[in-house]
Scaffold this motif. Sequence first.
Motif, PDB file in Angstrom:
ATOM      1  N   UNK A  45      23.953  37.729  46.426  1.00  0.00           N
ATOM      2  CA  UNK A  45      24.813  37.465  45.278  1.00  0.00           C
ATOM      3  C   UNK A  45      25.746  38.649  45.103  1.00  0.00           C
ATOM      4  N   UNK A  46      26.986  38.368  44.691  1.00  0.00           N
ATOM      5  CA  UNK A  46      27.997  39.403  44.497  1.00  0.00           C
ATOM      6  C   UNK A  46      28.864  39.011  43.319  1.00  0.00           C
ATOM      7  N   UNK A  47      29.339  40.008  42.582  1.00  0.00           N
ATOM      8  CA  UNK A  47      30.248  39.688  41.475  1.00  0.00           C
ATOM      9  C   UNK A  47      31.601  39.218  42.012  1.00  0.00           C
ATOM     10  N   UNK A  48      32.214  38.272  41.320  1.00  0.00           N
ATOM     11  CA  UNK A  48      33.509  37.755  41.762  1.00  0.00           C
ATOM     12  C   UNK A  48      34.641  38.748  41.508  1.00  0.00           C
ATOM     13  N   UNK A  49      35.663  38.615  42.290  1.00  0.00           N
ATOM     14  CA  UNK A  49      36.857  39.450  42.185  1.00  0.00           C
ATOM     15  C   UNK A  49      37.485  39.327  40.799  1.00  0.00           C
ATOM     16  N   UNK A  50      37.845  40.464  40.223  1.00  0.00           N
ATOM     17  CA  UNK A  50      38.594  40.580  38.965  1.00  0.00           C
ATOM     18  C   UNK A  50      37.855  40.096  37.726  1.00  0.00           C
ATOM     19  N   UNK A  51      36.540  39.991  37.781  1.00  0.00           N
ATOM     20  CA  UNK A  51      35.766  39.614  36.589  1.00  0.00           C
ATOM     21  C   UNK A  51      35.194  40.884  35.969  1.00  0.00           C
ATOM     22  N   UNK A  52      35.516  41.131  34.698  1.00  0.00           N
ATOM     23  CA  UNK A  52      35.055  42.329  34.010  1.00  0.00           C
ATOM     24  C   UNK A  52      33.533  42.324  33.900  1.00  0.00           C
ATOM     25  N   UNK A  71      33.513  34.321  54.561  1.00  0.00           N
ATOM     26  CA  UNK A  71      33.345  34.787  53.173  1.00  0.00           C
ATOM     27  C   UNK A  71      34.417  35.814  52.812  1.00  0.00           C
ATOM     28  N   UNK A  72      34.837  36.601  53.788  1.00  0.00           N
ATOM     29  CA  UNK A  72      35.848  37.634  53.545  1.00  0.00           C
ATOM     30  C   UNK A  72      37.203  37.034  53.180  1.00  0.00           C
ATOM     31  N   UNK A  78      36.348  40.063  46.670  1.00  0.00           N
ATOM     32  CA  UNK A  78      37.140  41.277  46.850  1.00  0.00           C
ATOM     33  C   UNK A  78      36.891  41.824  48.258  1.00  0.00           C
ATOM     34  N   UNK A  79      37.958  42.173  48.956  1.00  0.00           N
ATOM     35  CA  UNK A  79      37.853  42.645  50.343  1.00  0.00           C
ATOM     36  C   UNK A  79      36.983  43.895  50.468  1.00  0.00           C
TER      37      UNK A  79
END
Length: 133
Positions: A45-52, A71-72, A78-79
Motif C-alpha cells: 500500500x502507498x499513499x496517492x500522489x498529491x494527497x495531504x 505501476x510507475x 508519484x514517481x
Amino acid sequence: MALSFEEQTRIDLAATFRIIAHLGMHEAVANHFSAAVSSDGRQFLLNPKWKHFSRIRASDLLLLDADDAACAQRDDVDATAWSIHGQIHQRLPEVRVVLHLHPIYTTSVACLAEPHIPPVDQNTARYFNRVAI
C-alpha cells in the motif's frame, strides 16, 4: 467479523499519516509511506500522489505490485515514491513498512559529514544503530 490483514493495514497506515501530520513531521504531500500486504512483501500500500497526509483515508491507499513496472505510469502514483518504495519492497521482502520523511531534525543529521546519532542519553540511545541514512 474480523478484518483482513490488508484492511487492518490500510486502517493502521492511514492513521499513521494522520498522526504524522498532527505532529507536524510531514511536508504536506511530499513524503510517502508504504506497507507490504502480501506474504512475499511485493504487494504494498502507498499513499496517492498529491494527497495531504492529514486527509488520507484507508480507502485512498493504493495497492501496488513491486514487480509490475506499469505501476510507475499510473497518474495517482508519484514517481519518486515508486522509485523508492517499489525498489525496497521488490528487493527486501522482509521489510514490511517504509516511512519516508524529511523532518527538520533528521534532515539536519543527514546533512552532517558523519550522519550518526551517538547514544549519549536515553533519548538518543533508542535510535542507536536503528537509523539508516
